[in-house]
Write an enzyme that holds these catalytic residues in place. Sequence first.
Site, PDB file in Angstrom:
ATOM      1  N   LYS A  63       0.826  -1.209   0.000  1.00 22.34           N
ATOM      2  CA  LYS A  63       0.000   0.000   0.000  1.00 22.34           C
ATOM      3  C   LYS A  63       0.860   1.258   0.000  1.00 22.34           C
ATOM      4  O   LYS A  63       2.039   1.240   0.331  1.00 22.34           O
ATOM      5  CB  LYS A  63      -0.990  -0.030   1.155  1.00 22.34           C
ATOM      6  CG  LYS A  63      -2.077  -1.078   0.915  1.00 22.34           C
ATOM      7  CD  LYS A  63      -3.225  -1.020   1.889  1.00 22.34           C
ATOM      8  CE  LYS A  63      -4.306  -2.015   1.451  1.00 22.34           C
ATOM      9  NZ  LYS A  63      -5.395  -2.130   2.443  1.00 22.34           N
ATOM     10  N   ARG A  72      -2.739 -10.083   5.208  1.00 26.29           N
ATOM     11  CA  ARG A  72      -3.133 -10.305   3.815  1.00 26.29           C
ATOM     12  C   ARG A  72      -2.044  -9.711   2.930  1.00 26.29           C
ATOM     13  O   ARG A  72      -1.795  -8.504   2.982  1.00 26.29           O
ATOM     14  CB  ARG A  72      -4.484  -9.652   3.551  1.00 26.29           C
ATOM     15  CG  ARG A  72      -5.056  -9.872   2.162  1.00 26.29           C
ATOM     16  CD  ARG A  72      -6.452  -9.269   2.065  1.00 26.29           C
ATOM     17  NE  ARG A  72      -7.036  -9.467   0.743  1.00 26.29           N
ATOM     18  CZ  ARG A  72      -6.879  -8.639  -0.292  1.00 26.29           C
ATOM     19  NH1 ARG A  72      -6.150  -7.529  -0.129  1.00 26.29           N
ATOM     20  NH2 ARG A  72      -7.443  -8.893  -1.454  1.00 26.29           N
TER      21      ARG A  72
END
Length: 260
Positions: free
Chosen positions: A205, A238
């Site tokens: 991210k 994740r």
Amino acid sequence: MTHILAILNVTPDSFSDGGDLVDSAAAIARGIELRDAGADLVDVGGESTRPGAQSISPAEELERVLPVVRGLVDAGVAVSVDTMNASTASEVAAAGASVINDVSGGLHDPEMYRVIAGLDVGYIAMHWRGPSDTEAVYGDVVADVRTELKARVAEMAVWGIDPERVVLDPGLGFSKDAEQNWQLLARLDELASLGFPILVGASRKRFLSPWGAKAKARDEATAIVSALAAASGAWGVRVHDVASTRRALEVQAAWEGGRA
């Protein structure tokens, strides 16, 4: 040890790997590789949630994910499906998916909680205030996310969802800036005080960009965050790159073993 959910995007437009696995056979082969690399669940997604992504119909989403779910289940791979749509959740559960990973926490589809209550699957509910590029204002981001997840949990109880099947996700990067993401990670214990397992989804991210300008260069930083999240009690992480995270979690577990 903390669970690893391996990201398997069967989309043309996901932010770091869109278009890599739009062919079902290639996606199934990749899912098996991820399992063999140490993933506990392979998380199949058919709709991109990157900022600015175009939404698709549940029918199109299902067309993308269902053949992959069936192929992975036939190969003995444990599968979760990343979907906000109740109709998709129902179909993939019938095909053998064991977990539904809903980034909207049940807010996108008013039928989701009713469907989940009737299925024998795990349910991951993420904190969500809208698509990932939605601007949001927080007072104390950790307190606000905790309060809003608590409200989701209360609504699940109304619908009869078994709390033993619920995992919560603080929604890193969804309507949150880098500073807010770090605050959530540093205070995971406050979210865990709700009494539910916590999933952390930091992989590649934007807030990790100081350690990798391009998304795929952020796997090392992702692995470190995964190990720190595990040390803070996270139920799962994740990630895109399973191997680096598995090694980081093994080192963290050895560290904790030394304490014992």
